[in-house]
Design a protein around this motif. Structure first.
Motif, mmCIF file in Angstrom:
data_model
loop_
_atom_site.group_PDB
_atom_site.id
_atom_site.type_symbol
_atom_site.label_atom_id
_atom_site.label_comp_id
_atom_site.label_asym_id
_atom_site.label_seq_id
_atom_site.Cartn_x
_atom_site.Cartn_y
_atom_site.Cartn_z
ATOM 1 N N LYS A 124 0.831 -1.205 0.000
ATOM 2 C CA LYS A 124 0.000 0.000 0.000
ATOM 3 C C LYS A 124 0.864 1.254 0.000
ATOM 4 O O LYS A 124 0.614 2.202 -0.751
ATOM 5 C CB LYS A 124 -0.933 -0.005 1.205
ATOM 6 C CG LYS A 124 -1.912 1.161 1.222
ATOM 7 C CD LYS A 124 -2.878 1.045 2.397
ATOM 8 C CE LYS A 124 -3.864 2.203 2.399
ATOM 9 N NZ LYS A 124 -4.827 2.106 3.531
ATOM 10 N N GLN A 125 1.890 1.254 0.855
ATOM 11 C CA GLN A 125 2.766 2.422 0.962
ATOM 12 C C GLN A 125 3.935 2.370 -0.019
ATOM 13 O O GLN A 125 4.682 3.330 -0.140
ATOM 14 C CB GLN A 125 3.311 2.533 2.395
ATOM 15 C CG GLN A 125 2.247 2.715 3.464
ATOM 16 C CD GLN A 125 1.469 4.009 3.292
ATOM 17 O OE1 GLN A 125 2.032 5.045 2.927
ATOM 18 N NE2 GLN A 125 0.164 3.960 3.553
ATOM 19 N N ARG A 126 4.094 1.245 -0.707
ATOM 20 C CA ARG A 126 5.176 1.048 -1.685
ATOM 21 C C ARG A 126 6.545 1.219 -1.037
ATOM 22 O O ARG A 126 7.398 1.992 -1.490
ATOM 23 C CB ARG A 126 5.000 2.011 -2.873
ATOM 24 C CG ARG A 126 3.698 1.810 -3.617
ATOM 25 C CD ARG A 126 3.491 2.862 -4.695
ATOM 26 N NE ARG A 126 4.492 2.759 -5.758
ATOM 27 C CZ ARG A 126 4.432 1.925 -6.805
ATOM 28 N NH1 ARG A 126 3.384 1.108 -6.924
ATOM 29 N NH2 ARG A 126 5.393 1.904 -7.717
ATOM 30 N N VAL A 127 6.738 0.480 0.066
ATOM 31 C CA VAL A 127 7.972 0.544 0.835
ATOM 32 C C VAL A 127 8.465 -0.882 1.104
ATOM 33 O O VAL A 127 7.674 -1.791 1.337
ATOM 34 C CB VAL A 127 7.768 1.271 2.184
ATOM 35 C CG1 VAL A 127 9.044 1.247 3.020
ATOM 36 C CG2 VAL A 127 7.318 2.697 1.953
ATOM 37 N N VAL A 128 9.789 -1.052 1.076
ATOM 38 C CA VAL A 128 10.410 -2.334 1.395
ATOM 39 C C VAL A 128 11.414 -2.128 2.520
ATOM 40 O O VAL A 128 12.230 -1.203 2.470
ATOM 41 C CB VAL A 128 11.153 -2.918 0.169
ATOM 42 C CG1 VAL A 128 11.936 -4.164 0.550
ATOM 43 C CG2 VAL A 128 10.165 -3.237 -0.944
#
Length: 217
Positions: free
Chosen positions: A163-167
């Motif tokens: 959803k937040q496009r974070v890894v």
């Protein structure tokens, strides 16, 4: 294996300032497959890597990796979960968007028209072996910290917030990632946000502190 030792091993995989330079991503990949050390690990899970003919496959039993999706949406086996791919630590999307060629036709146009892009795409200092499914899930997401425990891929300690496009990578691969970003910045003028630079500098210092601490034992 202690994390500080594991971090050193991971950081050595395909990061060499004096490494051979390539102008084609396909050529760089063939070189890396041929020269991959026997003790190399996958960057996000720390899995052992085995050779199967000309292919590289992750040894899931060595790291506790379990696919997030065993099958694809069409019901076929998820082939990317059982192969090693070469991950651009700084995504091609990220450095490509900073070049004019991307604005006129995306990656395909950059490969065709930009010598700078081809060098960046094929630079082995920005490439690392990764399980294909995680390479796909990482996409072009930025790196960051995510609340909660890692459970999407079995015992593999990488987290992905779609959803937040974070890894959030595991602790033992963070210095390798930070080094790659700063290498691309120094070599090609990659623009890195102040927030990301602060994060990457922290990742570098955390590993450095761990290595210094280890010398006291």
């Amino acid at each position: 294996m202690p994390y500080f030792i594991f971090a050193i091993l991971i950081s050595l995989v395909s990061f060499n300032l004096n490494a051979e330079q390539f102008t084609r991503f396909s050529t760089a990949k063939r070189h890396l497959i041929k020269t991959l050390p026997a003790d190399a690990k996958s960057i996000y899970c720390g899995c052992d890597i085995k050779r199967q003919g000309k292919k590289l496959i992750p040894d899931a039993s060595s790291c506790g990796y379990k696919p997030r999706n065993v099958t694809t949406r069409s019901g076929k086996p998820n082939s990317r979960a059982v192969r090693i791919e070469w991950e651009h630590i700084v995504p091609a999307w990220e450095f490509g968007h900073q070049l004019q060629c991307w604005q006129k036709g995306g990656r395909k146009n950059c490969v065709k028209t930009s010598e700078q892009f081809r060098k960046m795409e094929a630079d082995i200092n920005n490439l690392a072996p990764a399980i294909g499914e995680i390479n796909a899930d990482r996409s072009n997401y930025r790196f960051g910290m995510i609340a909660g425990s890692a459970s999407q891929y079995g015992q593999c300690q990488v987290k992905v917030d779609f959803k937040q496009r974070v890894v959030e990578p595991p602790s033992y691969s963070r210095k390798r990632i930070a080094d790659a970003y700063f290498y691309m910045q120094k070599t090609y003028g990659l623009k890195i946000s102040a927030k990301q630079q602060k994060l990457f500098k922290a990742w570098q210092s955390q590993v450095f502190t761990a290595q210094k601490t280890s010398s006291n034992f």
